[in-house]
Design an enzyme around this catalytic site. Structure first.
Site, short mmCIF file in Angstrom:
data_model
loop_
_atom_site.label_atom_id
_atom_site.label_comp_id
_atom_site.label_asym_id
_atom_site.label_seq_id
_atom_site.Cartn_x
_atom_site.Cartn_y
_atom_site.Cartn_z
CG HIS A 220 4.45 21.30 6.17
ND1 HIS A 220 3.88 22.48 5.76
CD2 HIS A 220 4.73 21.46 7.36
CE1 HIS A 220 3.87 23.38 6.68
NE2 HIS A 220 4.35 22.78 7.85
CG HIS A 259 -2.73 25.62 1.31
ND1 HIS A 259 -3.34 25.63 2.16
CD2 HIS A 259 -1.40 25.65 1.53
CE1 HIS A 259 -2.61 26.14 3.47
NE2 HIS A 259 -1.36 26.01 3.03
CG ASP A 313 6.16 24.99 -0.79
OD1 ASP A 313 7.15 25.59 -0.27
OD2 ASP A 313 5.66 24.27 -0.21
N1 ACO Z 1 -1.72 17.93 -7.80
C1 ACO Z 1 -2.84 17.29 -8.48
N2 ACO Z 1 -3.85 17.17 -7.68
C2 ACO Z 1 -3.98 17.25 -6.58
C3 ACO Z 1 -2.89 18.22 -6.01
C4 ACO Z 1 -1.79 18.32 -6.90
N3 ACO Z 1 -0.68 19.08 -6.05
N4 ACO Z 1 -3.53 18.48 -4.61
C5 ACO Z 1 -4.50 18.04 -4.59
N5 ACO Z 1 -5.03 17.29 -5.55
C6 ACO Z 1 -6.13 16.55 -5.81
C7 ACO Z 1 -5.98 15.47 -5.11
O1 ACO Z 1 -5.87 14.26 -5.96
C8 ACO Z 1 -7.58 14.94 -4.79
O2 ACO Z 1 -8.14 14.74 -5.97
P1 ACO Z 1 -9.61 13.72 -5.69
O3 ACO Z 1 -10.63 14.46 -4.84
O4 ACO Z 1 -9.75 13.34 -7.17
O5 ACO Z 1 -9.12 12.49 -4.84
C9 ACO Z 1 -8.12 16.48 -4.37
O6 ACO Z 1 -7.24 17.46 -5.06
C10 ACO Z 1 -8.08 16.96 -2.78
O7 ACO Z 1 -6.55 16.61 -2.45
P2 ACO Z 1 -6.09 16.17 -1.06
O8 ACO Z 1 -4.63 15.63 -1.10
O9 ACO Z 1 -7.25 15.30 -0.31
O10 ACO Z 1 -6.10 17.63 -0.31
P3 ACO Z 1 -5.49 17.93 1.09
O11 ACO Z 1 -6.09 19.00 1.50
O12 ACO Z 1 -5.32 16.59 1.73
O13 ACO Z 1 -4.02 18.22 0.62
C11 ACO Z 1 -1.77 19.01 -0.20
C12 ACO Z 1 -3.12 19.39 0.55
C13 ACO Z 1 -1.22 17.69 0.83
C14 ACO Z 1 -1.10 20.40 0.25
C15 ACO Z 1 -1.92 18.67 -1.38
O14 ACO Z 1 -2.57 19.66 -2.29
C16 ACO Z 1 -0.41 18.25 -2.14
O15 ACO Z 1 -0.08 17.15 -1.67
N6 ACO Z 1 -0.03 18.95 -2.72
C17 ACO Z 1 1.36 19.00 -3.37
C18 ACO Z 1 2.32 19.19 -2.43
C19 ACO Z 1 2.44 20.44 -1.91
O16 ACO Z 1 2.67 21.28 -2.77
N7 ACO Z 1 2.67 20.83 -0.29
C20 ACO Z 1 2.92 21.81 0.09
C21 ACO Z 1 1.67 22.69 0.73
S1 ACO Z 1 2.04 24.26 1.17
C22 ACO Z 1 3.00 24.06 2.43
O17 ACO Z 1 2.89 23.63 3.23
C23 ACO Z 1 3.98 25.27 2.91
#
Ligand code: ACO
Length: 376
Positions: A220, A259, A313
């Site tokens: 987050h 996201h 972010d």
């Molecule tokens: N880098 C690479 N691959 C990614 C990323 C990333 N940052 N985010 C998602 N993916 C991929 C996942 O590996 C997954 O791939 P798959 O289908 O092959 O398994 C697919 O995209 C879906 O990802 P999920 O994690 O299931 O998506 P979810 O909706 O749960 O996650 C989240 C959203 C937690 C923000 C995720 O994108 C993440 O961890 N990002 C990095 C951390 C981040 O930047 N967080 C800030 C969010 S904004 C905020 O809260 C202010």
């Protein structure tokens, strides 16, 4: 359980009039006003007024709201002393969570949850979180505390307290825009935490403390620090491609991308990208911006088809670095902005409350006999 959704994805858990997000089109509006317009024309204080009152203020209302906030910049002597008693090694997110909670100790009516009282308390938290962070920064560095200046707006005053000198108008405006962009964002995890806690008819301090705990997580608000650490690990612009490819090959997530709601470009990131570029050029950090832009280009090639773009972010890391904030104050700045949004949601929840109490789908055994301890 037919309607179970892991991580509550797609579940509607509240009605709100505060912010609207269209994740497919990359739209974010507060009270219907596009975020880009607020970032361009508004201020953080005015944006908070908008969220708390459902409309923009008149000139007189804004002046009085600003004055109300500025009047509260000073910490009470008990909380100020508490900052000076904290371990200098403490992490600022733990510091700010503890101090917001501590405000309840010195409030004669901490549990009052009528809307007028909650608003009043929220105004104090809004005004004092920057002071808490600036005081703690001086405490851990061993430098003298700089008292707040009531002639300055919230963002400018924070930078003044932090650095002991007035920031340039560009720096103050940049921080103010960051706060506007971070004020509210639908039912994100920390806002949900705040609404969930206040739905028990607990108090504002408890709800905000829970929200800060949620925001700290690297999935987050903590991601902005993760972005900066990553940028520091990459030695040059040309090394960015290999670094990202290596991480992706190991199935690691790249901080600042992806996201739960946006499957297109996060409109806040779009705005921050422009701000980051300008600030980076002005402050001799052009290389940092270029590194970020290179990472974005690699991610676009590799992951845009999956709907993964920079989130809020990603470019806030470069922006905060250029403003001169230490790394571990990045997420606390998110707190400063989001106190406005969390409080608006707390007020909205209280105005039409129903206790949050979801169900679980039990997957364990039944009717198991108790085994006496000597037989285990
Ligand atoms: N880098 C690479 N691959 C990614 C990323 C990333 N940052 N985010 C998602 N993916 C991929 C996942 O590996 C997954 O791939 P798959 O289908 O092959 O398994 C697919 O995209 C879906 O990802 P999920 O994690 O299931 O998506 P979810 O909706 O749960 O996650 C989240 C959203 C937690 C923000 C995720 O994108 C993440 O961890 N990002 C990095 C951390 C981040 O930047 N967080 C800030 C969010 S904004 C905020 O809260 C202010």
């Amino acid at each position: 359980m037919a309607n179970y959704s892991k991580g509550l994805e797609g579940v509607i858990a509240a009605e709100t009039k505060l912010s609207f997000i269209d994740g497919e089109k990359g739209v974010l509006e507060y009270l219907g006003i596009p975020i880009g317009e607020l970032a361009t024309y508004s201020t953080f204080e005015e944006t908070v007024f908008l969220l708390w009152n459902g409309r923009l203020p008149t000139k007189a209302e804004l002046e009085s709201f600003n004055a109300e906030i500025r009047k509260r910049y000073d910490l009470g002597k008990e909380v100020a002393r508490m900052v000076l008693d904290m371990p200098q090694t403490a992490e600022p997110m733990h510091v700010i969570r503890t101090l917001v909670s501590a405000l309840g100790l010195y409030d004669p009516k901490p549990n009052a949850i009528d809307l007028a009282s909650v608003r009043d308390k929220a105004l104090t938290v809004l005004a004092q979180t920057p002071t808490m962070l600036a005081y703690f920064q001086h405490h851990r560095k061993g430098t003298p505390i700089v008292l707040p200046d009531r002639n300055l707006g919230l963002a400018e005053n924070f930078l003044y307290m932090l650095n002991g000198k007035r920031p340039t108008p560009t720096m103050a405006k940049a921080l103010d825009v960051c706060l506007v962009l971070h004020t509210d964002h639908g039912l994100n995890n920390s806002t949900f935490s705040a609404r969930s806690v206040i739905s028990t008819e607990s108090d504002l301090y408890s709800a905000l403390t829970a929200a800060i705990g949620s925001l700290r997580g690297p999935l987050h608000g903590g991601a902005n620090e993760g972005v900066m650490k990553m940028l520091n690990q990459i030695p040059s612009v040309d090394a960015a491609e290999a670094f990202i490819q290596d991480k992706l090959a190991k199935k690691e997530k790249i901080p600042g991308f992806g996201h739960r709601v946006y499957k297109s470009y996060d409109p806040r990131a779009k705005h921050l990208k422009v701000l980051a570029k300008q600030l980076a050029e002005d402050t001799g950090n052009a290389g940092l911006y270029e590194k970020s832009a290179r990472i974005e280009a690699v991610m676009e090639r590799e992951k845009a088809a999956k709907g993964i773009y920079p989130n809020v972010d990603f470019y806030s890391a470069t922006t905060y670095h250029c403003i001169g904030l230490p790394l571990d104050l990045f997420t606390p700045m998110f707190v400063v902005g989001r106190v406005g949004g969390w409080s608006a949601h707390i007020l909205e929840q209280l105005a039409d409350n129903r206790l949050y109490r979801p169900d679980v789908d039990y997957k364990g055994p039944h009717a198991v006999s108790y085994t006496p301890i000597e037989k285990r």
